[in-house]
Design a protein around this motif. Sequence first.
Motif, PDB file in Angstrom:
ATOM      1  N   TYR A   2       0.811  -1.001   0.038  1.00 13.82           N
ATOM      2  CA  TYR A   2      -0.289  -0.082   0.137  1.00 13.82           C
ATOM      3  C   TYR A   2       0.789   1.306  -0.397  1.00 13.82           C
ATOM      4  CZ  TYR A   2      -3.481  -3.322   2.224  1.00 13.82           C
ATOM      5  OH  TYR A   2      -4.070  -4.136   2.055  1.00 13.82           O
ATOM      6  N   PRO A   3       0.738   1.927  -1.432  1.00 16.08           N
ATOM      7  CA  PRO A   3       1.028   3.014  -0.770  1.00 16.08           C
ATOM      8  C   PRO A   3       0.732   4.507   0.669  1.00 16.08           C
ATOM      9  CG  PRO A   3      -0.328   3.827  -2.032  1.00 16.08           C
ATOM     10  CD  PRO A   3      -0.777   2.551  -1.756  1.00 16.08           C
ATOM     11  N   ARG A   4       2.121   5.207   1.218  1.00 17.25           N
ATOM     12  CA  ARG A   4       2.101   5.827   1.830  1.00 17.25           C
ATOM     13  C   ARG A   4       1.257   7.048   1.580  1.00 17.25           C
ATOM     14  NH1 ARG A   4       7.125   6.275   5.548  1.00 17.25           N
ATOM     15  NH2 ARG A   4       5.807   7.004   6.683  1.00 17.25           N
ATOM     16  N   ASN A   5       0.304   7.941   2.505  1.00 18.62           N
ATOM     17  CA  ASN A   5       0.237   9.232   2.277  1.00 18.62           C
ATOM     18  C   ASN A   5      -0.499  10.500   3.324  1.00 18.62           C
ATOM     19  OD1 ASN A   5      -2.297   8.466   3.220  1.00 18.62           O
ATOM     20  ND2 ASN A   5      -3.345   7.715   1.814  1.00 18.62           N
ATOM     21  N   SER A   6      -1.151  11.230   3.047  1.00 17.44           N
ATOM     22  CA  SER A   6      -0.865  12.351   4.171  1.00 17.44           C
ATOM     23  C   SER A   6      -1.806  11.755   5.721  1.00 17.44           C
ATOM     24  CB  SER A   6      -1.206  13.484   3.558  1.00 17.44           C
ATOM     25  OG  SER A   6      -2.326  13.554   2.825  1.00 17.44           O
ATOM     26  N   SER A   7      -2.706  11.370   5.449  1.00 18.57           N
ATOM     27  CA  SER A   7      -3.027  10.795   6.314  1.00 18.57           C
ATOM     28  C   SER A   7      -2.766  10.413   7.398  1.00 18.57           C
ATOM     29  CB  SER A   7      -4.555   9.557   6.154  1.00 18.57           C
ATOM     30  OG  SER A   7      -3.719   8.246   5.813  1.00 18.57           O
ATOM     31  N   GLN A   8      -1.133   9.655   7.652  1.00 13.25           N
ATOM     32  CA  GLN A   8      -0.946   9.141   8.367  1.00 13.25           C
ATOM     33  C   GLN A   8      -0.555  10.530   9.878  1.00 13.25           C
ATOM     34  OE1 GLN A   8       2.579   6.298   7.626  1.00 13.25           O
ATOM     35  NE2 GLN A   8       0.918   4.691   6.443  1.00 13.25           N
ATOM     36  N   ALA A   9      -0.461  11.716   8.926  1.00 13.91           N
ATOM     37  CA  ALA A   9       0.317  12.785   9.212  1.00 13.91           C
ATOM     38  C   ALA A   9      -1.061  13.210  10.132  1.00 13.91           C
ATOM     39  CB  ALA A   9       0.489  13.768   8.636  1.00 13.91           C
ATOM     40  N   GLN A  10      -2.100  12.682  10.129  1.00 15.24           N
ATOM     41  CA  GLN A  10      -3.296  13.368  10.905  1.00 15.24           C
ATOM     42  C   GLN A  10      -2.618  12.591  12.447  1.00 15.24           C
ATOM     43  OE1 GLN A  10      -6.892  13.321   9.678  1.00 15.24           O
ATOM     44  NE2 GLN A  10      -5.590  13.527   7.110  1.00 15.24           N
ATOM     45  N   PRO A  11      -2.741  13.268  13.584  1.00 16.50           N
ATOM     46  CA  PRO A  11      -3.429  11.970  15.045  1.00 16.50           C
ATOM     47  C   PRO A  11      -3.923  11.394  15.212  1.00 16.50           C
ATOM     48  CG  PRO A  11      -3.648  14.567  15.471  1.00 16.50           C
ATOM     49  CD  PRO A  11      -3.062  14.728  14.083  1.00 16.50           C
ATOM     50  N   PHE A  12      -4.301  10.484  15.742  1.00 19.26           N
ATOM     51  CA  PHE A  12      -4.818   9.750  16.517  1.00 19.26           C
ATOM     52  C   PHE A  12      -5.762  10.005  17.873  1.00 19.26           C
ATOM     53  CE2 PHE A  12      -3.187   6.613  14.018  1.00 19.26           C
ATOM     54  CZ  PHE A  12      -3.686   5.987  13.526  1.00 19.26           C
ATOM     55  N   LEU A  13      -6.832   9.545  17.497  1.00 20.34           N
ATOM     56  CA  LEU A  13      -7.754  10.422  19.184  1.00 20.34           C
ATOM     57  C   LEU A  13      -8.005   9.094  19.966  1.00 20.34           C
ATOM     58  CD1 LEU A  13      -9.608  13.114  17.744  1.00 20.34           C
ATOM     59  CD2 LEU A  13      -7.924  13.349  18.872  1.00 20.34           C
ATOM     60  N   LEU A  14      -7.042   9.036  21.148  1.00 15.25           N
ATOM     61  CA  LEU A  14      -7.572   8.309  22.178  1.00 15.25           C
ATOM     62  C   LEU A  14      -8.930   8.097  22.537  1.00 15.25           C
ATOM     63  CD1 LEU A  14      -3.878   7.908  23.243  1.00 15.25           C
ATOM     64  CD2 LEU A  14      -4.915   6.600  21.716  1.00 15.25           C
ATOM     65  N   ALA A  15      -9.779   6.915  22.723  1.00 17.68           N
ATOM     66  CA  ALA A  15     -10.284   7.164  23.952  1.00 17.68           C
ATOM     67  C   ALA A  15     -10.887   6.796  25.834  1.00 17.68           C
ATOM     68  CB  ALA A  15     -11.571   6.358  23.280  1.00 17.68           C
ATOM     69  N   GLY A  16     -11.902   7.040  26.230  1.00 17.97           N
ATOM     70  CA  GLY A  16     -11.052   6.531  27.422  1.00 17.97           C
ATOM     71  C   GLY A  16     -12.794   5.783  27.749  1.00 17.97           C
ATOM     72  N   LEU A  17     -13.751   5.623  28.140  1.00 19.72           N
ATOM     73  CA  LEU A  17     -14.110   4.481  28.859  1.00 19.72           C
ATOM     74  C   LEU A  17     -15.627   4.960  28.002  1.00 19.72           C
ATOM     75  CD1 LEU A  17     -13.884   3.441  32.517  1.00 19.72           C
ATOM     76  CD2 LEU A  17     -13.047   2.620  30.278  1.00 19.72           C
ATOM     77  N   PRO A  18     -16.342   4.532  27.254  1.00 20.35           N
ATOM     78  CA  PRO A  18     -17.694   4.594  26.103  1.00 20.35           C
ATOM     79  C   PRO A  18     -18.251   5.763  27.537  1.00 20.35           C
ATOM     80  CG  PRO A  18     -16.700   3.217  25.742  1.00 20.35           C
ATOM     81  CD  PRO A  18     -15.772   3.298  26.810  1.00 20.35           C
ATOM     82  N   GLY A  19     -18.776   6.990  27.470  1.00 20.14           N
ATOM     83  CA  GLY A  19     -20.190   7.428  28.229  1.00 20.14           C
ATOM     84  C   GLY A  19     -19.968   6.994  29.211  1.00 20.14           C
ATOM     85  N   MET A  20     -18.451   7.788  29.966  1.00 21.62           N
ATOM     86  CA  MET A  20     -17.859   8.351  30.977  1.00 21.62           C
ATOM     87  C   MET A  20     -17.374   9.494  31.100  1.00 21.62           C
ATOM     88  SD  MET A  20     -17.768   4.475  33.333  1.00 21.62           S
ATOM     89  CE  MET A  20     -17.196   5.310  35.342  1.00 21.62           C
ATOM     90  N   ALA A  21     -17.085  10.221  30.179  1.00 24.97           N
ATOM     91  CA  ALA A  21     -16.019  11.284  29.985  1.00 24.97           C
ATOM     92  C   ALA A  21     -16.033  12.262  30.884  1.00 24.97           C
ATOM     93  CB  ALA A  21     -16.975  11.680  28.714  1.00 24.97           C
ATOM     94  N   GLN A  22     -17.464  12.121  31.804  1.00 25.20           N
ATOM     95  CA  GLN A  22     -17.198  13.098  32.768  1.00 25.20           C
ATOM     96  C   GLN A  22     -16.898  13.018  34.164  1.00 25.20           C
ATOM     97  OE1 GLN A  22     -19.711  12.207  31.331  1.00 25.20           O
ATOM     98  NE2 GLN A  22     -22.237  11.833  32.760  1.00 25.20           N
ATOM     99  N   PHE A  23     -16.434  11.568  33.994  1.00 27.26           N
ATOM    100  CA  PHE A  23     -16.021  11.231  35.037  1.00 27.26           C
ATOM    101  C   PHE A  23     -14.345  11.181  35.023  1.00 27.26           C
ATOM    102  CE2 PHE A  23     -20.530   9.565  35.721  1.00 27.26           C
ATOM    103  CZ  PHE A  23     -21.335  11.108  35.915  1.00 27.26           C
ATOM    104  N   HIS A  24     -13.557  10.736  33.882  1.00 24.90           N
ATOM    105  CA  HIS A  24     -12.592  11.042  33.870  1.00 24.90           C
ATOM    106  C   HIS A  24     -11.047  10.967  35.042  1.00 24.90           C
ATOM    107  CE1 HIS A  24     -12.824   9.695  29.037  1.00 24.90           C
ATOM    108  NE2 HIS A  24     -13.105   8.574  30.203  1.00 24.90           N
ATOM    109  N   HIS A  25     -11.944  12.151  36.028  1.00 26.71           N
ATOM    110  CA  HIS A  25     -11.228  12.173  36.605  1.00 26.71           C
ATOM    111  C   HIS A  25     -10.693  11.635  37.640  1.00 26.71           C
ATOM    112  CE1 HIS A  25     -10.474  16.343  34.616  1.00 26.71           C
ATOM    113  NE2 HIS A  25      -9.414  16.034  35.641  1.00 26.71           N
TER     114      HIS A  25
END
Length: 319
Positions: A2-25
């Motif tokens: 597969y050819p490489r492209n600029s999509s790899q320059a974009q950062p990935f976004l990590l995720a916490g626990l689904p539905g518990m974003a307000q309680f992450h601390h």
Amino acid sequence: MYPRNSSQAQPFLLAGLPGMAQFHHWVFLPFGLMYLVAVLGNGTILLVVRVHRQLHQPMYYFLLMLATTDLGLTLSTLPTVLRVFWLGAMEISFPACLIQMFCIHVFSFMESSVLLAMAFDRYVAICCPLRYSSILTGARVAQIGLGIICRCTLSLLPLICLLTWLPFCRSHVLSHPYCLHQDIIRLACTDATLNSLYGLILVLVAILDFVLIALSYIMIFRTVLGITSKEEQTKALNTCVSHFCAVLIFYIPLAGLSIIHRYGRNAPPISHAVMANVYLFVPPILNPVLYSMKSKAICKGLLRLLCQRAAWPGHAQNC
């Protein structure tokens, strides 16, 4: 390829626990406690085995390897879990994600290999006790350790190479607060069959390790059943209890995680998060506890270490 492209320059976004974003601390508090227990537990095992010369035996050298892999696995996920749950920083660059993924899977693969080596150690100790010292010499244990490092590192390098050729034009949102191979390839916008097949081969190798461990225990049980003394039977089996439990707490979550990633696409997101966290956190936490509780030599070594560090006059002498 597969050819490489600029999509790899974009950062990935990590995720916490689904539905518990307000309680992450608050969620980070139990995660932080688990990290603390894992680091202190495995660090203590490393220190006890290193300090006490009577533990400089093949069985405890393999335990040293297990504690090292557990410590490496724990520290591989710590930076991003801390950023996600405590600092709320979700972004991770593609190279950093690859490095973390490589470390996580290398240490996981190493744990499977070390558990196989420990099974071989128990097999030789029980089935060939008179040849134990001649088979498992210090040099041979070192060769096994070096072989495990080479096996796991070289096996995972193609995985990295294959990922660098994948374009990512879909969502860059991952499912966990760390990077896993199964999670990354689902975001590829082209056919990732080769990546998936290679990942499956590595899983099959881990399953082969488990099969060999099971065969070693079958032979161990056959030998133990041939011992006439019940006391000797119990003594022989007691030396295997910790390792047998370590095998179960590693392979059961591994199997669950592999199944849910490959066949549980419609499963609730929280189930993926729970299985991944159980797989990565439970073995490093429980292994030191198991070996500290079941191994009298480790217990005595730990007590002597504590006595030597005690501040009371004459206390170390009494130990």
